[in-house]
Design an enzyme around this catalytic site. Structure first.
Site, PDB file in Angstrom:
ATOM      1  N   TRP A  59       2.291 -36.565   2.502  1.00  0.00           N
ATOM      2  CA  TRP A  59       2.576 -35.749   1.311  1.00  0.00           C
ATOM      3  C   TRP A  59       1.772 -34.443   1.364  1.00  0.00           C
ATOM      4  O   TRP A  59       2.236 -33.393   0.925  1.00  0.00           O
ATOM      5  CB  TRP A  59       2.217 -36.538   0.040  1.00  0.00           C
ATOM      6  CG  TRP A  59       2.352 -35.768  -1.233  1.00  0.00           C
ATOM      7  CD1 TRP A  59       3.456 -35.682  -2.020  1.00  0.00           C
ATOM      8  CD2 TRP A  59       1.359 -34.967  -1.880  1.00  0.00           C
ATOM      9  NE1 TRP A  59       3.214 -34.877  -3.115  1.00  0.00           N
ATOM     10  CE2 TRP A  59       1.923 -34.426  -3.052  1.00  0.00           C
ATOM     11  CE3 TRP A  59       0.026 -34.644  -1.593  1.00  0.00           C
ATOM     12  CZ2 TRP A  59       1.225 -33.596  -3.929  1.00  0.00           C
ATOM     13  CZ3 TRP A  59      -0.670 -33.811  -2.462  1.00  0.00           C
ATOM     14  CH2 TRP A  59      -0.068 -33.303  -3.610  1.00  0.00           C
ATOM     15  N   HIS A  60       0.555 -34.538   1.927  1.00  0.00           N
ATOM     16  CA  HIS A  60      -0.314 -33.362   1.938  1.00  0.00           C
ATOM     17  C   HIS A  60       0.184 -32.271   2.875  1.00  0.00           C
ATOM     18  O   HIS A  60      -0.139 -31.099   2.675  1.00  0.00           O
ATOM     19  CB  HIS A  60      -1.742 -33.748   2.322  1.00  0.00           C
ATOM     20  CG  HIS A  60      -2.469 -34.415   1.197  1.00  0.00           C
ATOM     21  ND1 HIS A  60      -2.362 -35.753   0.942  1.00  0.00           N
ATOM     22  CD2 HIS A  60      -3.277 -33.920   0.227  1.00  0.00           C
ATOM     23  CE1 HIS A  60      -3.085 -36.054  -0.121  1.00  0.00           C
ATOM     24  NE2 HIS A  60      -3.646 -34.964  -0.576  1.00  0.00           N
ATOM     25  N   GLY A  61       0.904 -32.618   3.883  1.00  0.00           N
ATOM     26  CA  GLY A  61       1.386 -31.565   4.775  1.00  0.00           C
ATOM     27  C   GLY A  61       2.086 -32.110   5.979  1.00  0.00           C
ATOM     28  O   GLY A  61       1.945 -33.287   6.330  1.00  0.00           O
TER      29      GLY A  61
END
Lengths: 339, 478
Positions: free
Chosen positions: B325-327
């Site tokens: 989700w973060h990247g």
């Protein structure tokens, strides 16, 4: 709500009052400018000059005083000794501030006959620069009030100017508050820049750009066309209304210089000219301005090879700019008589 | 628009004044104004992506309305899938397209069949991961009949685009935030004052702690080959405080700003670096995301109901997705999995809910045992942060290799005393306030007004004098 707003007001005014009071009791700063500029002035003090250039990086990187002196001396057989006192990343407020102090310091201005100052606009301080020494060192209550006044007049001229005017007024307010909260001291955390490269590479304060600055993009033919168009459109038009506060500031600068026996000449380099800027420029007395950006008269200034990036002229472009100034001066009788 | 920018310094008082003095007559006007302000706030960055938010809001609003009228389970599922596909479709395209394309090509190269893929020049819309998850929570909750779908178009659009938390959270649940748009807000003095304090504390965290730490963390991570082990350890330490100051600072400003407008957002950070084990850390770090994954991924997958193996599988999935989700980078996935590795032993030993209170509760000092637990947990997160911050997994391993070399017990090459003292001041303040909602929550402490104001003034002056170079919020890129 009322008590909340009253408390916010008391809180803010008390904070600013405390900071101002503390500042009064603290020893004064040793120098009115910033560290890098003081080094430039030290260099200036080593010589004897009768002419100086003020302005932003356009002037810093565009005017080589050695070239200017030699062309002037060839043409008028006079002994011109000039120095480039321009600084990078500067808008009109900072230039006015630096020039004001220059006038007030006899060791700097006593020998000066003529000053060439870039005709600049007032622009907002970039948000990422707001907390830097460069943005806050010249802030004062007077400067903030001047900016408010300027912004109000801009809005008065056209309501379209509201966002940009608010932005300008806001940025200068925040920079002033920032300075006050710092007790007029500069930000201790900021790393110092390489002052020699930043403020002038040759002994006359000029910084010739031989290669493109990595922070800016290259200029395109389209952008040069925009520059030309903006100048042709606005300079030839006679505008009835202009920002009087801005105009008065320039006129005040002319008057103060005159009192010191200095003729100040505002130089309009090739820039993306706005209607507002042009209106003020057009209203200035003829003997205190020279236009060296006329695309018809000086087409060579608009050739891509004479630009190093989207803002600055290359060394070759700078040669043209200096030549243009010398040419234009010859047309201004009163000025040439001074020499 | 950044919270620590001149634009926001102008925007906030103008919006505040208009909200309470001009449009306070009725609810609809308040909500319409909030949509306008929020779209302006977001459009300041790039107005073109406003259409994405509007489209996403419209789809979920319509899905909600249809779910209200649909009884057939298959049709309900189709409607939910529509919402999920639209939202995750946008997210997948803007955030993960290049990652998948490159990973696909890499996989073929590994199999000896190199293929060329063209990267798309895609701009990642700021905050897309945040508002996508927020609107998804609405559709899922309506589908599960946990929430009555709204017929109020204006309230729903205001809920999705609410500017304080639009670009970097907290990721609000519709069950908490949406109903707040149904009732007219009235000004609450205590709430507004505490909101101001929380904004101030958030600015301190961002400008003084995060921005100063960023200077050194960037310098060390960008040239890690040039530094000794002790310097690399210090670099990881600076990054740990950079990301905490940055993200929790943003959350504090968001929550504080919302309170000025009469809204209560969920808590997003609860002093995570005082956690005594990783399970506690994850209950205190980015709470809105962790609980989102718990409620919408972990529990629907069966949670720990099916025994240890299922719990283990689900934990791995949740941590891996959380990292992703973060990247779109393997570093984030490794970061997530590493945290799962830290977490799983606690889960298997049924010790993942041992520390549910605050460290040294009711006492000023922690016991030696607690200090050791906090130290070990912090060190584990520090190692994980190296993956989070590094350009790629190989660099992260090189960094860690350098960090655990012989020079670990030498003096660091970079030693910014001022920044370290500021971090110390920050840790002490947070420790003293660890049972509160934020570092400057003072209303329960009986401090005379003059001292309270003195404290606020000191924080403001610290921000002005020691503020680091302005940096964008890290979580904007997610």
């Amino acid at each position: 709500m009322k008590s909340f707003l009253i408390k916010v007001f008391y809180f803010s005014t008390t904070l600013l009052a405390i900071c101002s009071s503390v500042t009064i009791f603290l020893p004064k700063e040793l120098y009115w400018g910033n560290k890098e500029y003081s080094q430039k002035l030290n260099l200036y003090r080593k010589g004897t000059y009768n002419s100086a250039f003020f302005g932003s990086s356009r002037i810093l990187t565009g005017i080589d005083p050695y070239l200017f002196d030699s062309l002037m001396n060839q043409r008028y057989n006079n002994s011109i000794q000039s120095f480039n006192l321009a600084t990078p990343g500067t808008w009109a407020n900072e230039t006015f501030y630096l020039y004001q102090h220059f006038l007030e310091d006899p060791t700097l201005s006593n020998n000066i006959n003529i000053v060439f100052m870039e005709f600049q606009n007032i622009m907002a301080i970039r948000p990422d620069k707001l907390t830097t020494n460069k943005a806050i060192y010249y802030q004062s209550l007077l400067n903030t009030l001047f900016t408010y006044n300027y912004s109000l007049h801009e809005i008065g001229l056209s309501f379209k100017n509201l966002p940009s005017s608010l932005y300008i007024a806001g940025s200068y307010s925040l920079a002033s508050i920032q300075k006050l909260l710092n007790f007029n001291r500069l930000n201790v955390n900021e790393t110092q820049v390489d002052s020699l490269a930043y403020y002038g590479i040759n002994s006359r304060g000029y910084l010739g750009l031989h290669e493109r600055k990595v922070t800016r993009k290259e200029i395109s033919t389209k952008e040069l066309e925009v520059y030309k168009q903006s100048i042709q459109t606005h300079l030839t038009k006679s505008q009835k209304s202009y920002n009087e506060i801005f105009y008065k500031k320039y006129m005040e600068t002319i008057r103060q210089s005159k009192n010191k026996g200095i003729r100040v000449i505002f130089v309009l380099p090739p820039v993306k000219l706005t209607a507002g800027m042009a209106a003020v420029y057009n209203a200035l007395p003829q003997e205190n301005k020279i236009d060296v950006c006329d695309p018809i008269k000086f087409p060579e200034l608009y050739k891509e090879e004479n630009w190093i990036d989207d803002t600055h002229l290359s060394v070759g472009g700078g040669v043209h700019l200096v030549k243009n100034i010398v040419t234009e001066l010859s047309l201004t009788k009163e000025i040439t008589n001074d020499y | 628009m950044l919270f620590n920018s001149i634009e926001f310094a102008l925007f906030l008082p103008i919006v505040f004044a208009l909200y309470w003095f001009v449009v306070n007559r009725n609810l609809k006007l308040q909500n319409l104004f909030m949509i306008g302000a929020s779209y302006f706030f977001y459009g300041w960055w790039d107005w073109r992506f406003l259409s994405l938010i509007a489209f996403s809001s419209l789809v979920d609003y319509l899905v909600g309305l249809r779910l209200l009228k649909t009884v057939n389970p298959r049709k309900r599922k189709t409607l939910l899938l529509t919402s999920i596909l639209v939202n995750l479709g946008f997210l997948g395209f803007f955030k993960y397209f290049n990652f998948f394309a490159e990973s696909f090509a890499d996989a073929f190269t590994l199999l000896g069949q190199p293929i060329a893929v063209d990267r798309l020049n895609i701009i990642l819309p700021v905050g897309i991961s945040f508002y996508t998850f927020q609107t998804l929570s609405y559709s899922i909750d309506v589908y599960k009949r946990k929430l009555e779908p709204t017929k109020d178009f204006v309230s729903f659009f205001a809920f999705v685009s609410f500017f304080p938390q639009l670009v970097a959270g907290p990721i609000e649940r519709a069950t908490n935030l949406l109903p707040q748009f149904y009732t007219k807000r009235t000004f609450n003095y205590t709430q507004a004052v505490d909101g101001m304090r929380q904004i101030l504390w958030g600015l301190f965290k961002k400008i003084v702690i995060a921005d100063n730490c960023a200077t050194y963390a960037n310098k060390i991570f960008d040239n890690y080959g040039d530094y000794s082990a002790s310097t690399l350890l210090l670099g990881a330490f600076f990054f740990a405080f950079q990301i905490y100051g940055d993200f929790s600072g943003y959350s504090d400003i968001a929550i504080g700003t919302s309170r000025l407008f009469g809204f209560n957002l969920m808590r997003n950070f609860a002093f995570p670096y005082f956690s005594r084990d990783i399970a506690e850390f994850w209950r205190r770090w980015h709470i809105s995301l962790s609980t989102w994954f718990r409620d919408y991924v972990y529990i629907p997958l069966g949670g720990s109901q099916g025994g240890k193996v299922q719990a283990l599988r689900n934990t791995l999935i949740v941590f891996a997705i959380s990292g992703f989700w973060h990247g779109a980078n393997w570093t984030f996935i490794v970061w997530g999995l590493l945290n799962a590795l830290y977490f799983i032993p606690l889960l298997l030993a049924n010790k993942n809910r041992v520390h549910t209170n605050n460290a040294a509760e009711g006492k000023l000092f922690a016991s030696i045992k607690e200090v050791a637990q906090i130290g070990i947990t912090f060190f584990l997160t520090l190692i994980a942060w190296v993956f989070f911050r590094s350009e790629n997994v190989a660099s992260a391993f090189s960094y860690l290799k350098g960090m655990f070399s012989k020079s670990l017990f030498t003096l660091p090459q970079v030693y910014p005393v001022t920044t370290l003292l500021l971090i110390l001041l920050f840790i002490v303040t947070e420790w003293l306030q660890r049972d509160k909602q934020h570092g400057l929550q003072l209303e329960k402490l009986k401090i005379p007004g003059v001292f309270r104001w003195g404290l606020y003034y000191s924080v403001i002056i610290l921000i002005a004098v020691f503020g680091g170079k302005q940096q964008e919020f890290i979580y904007f890129q997610f």
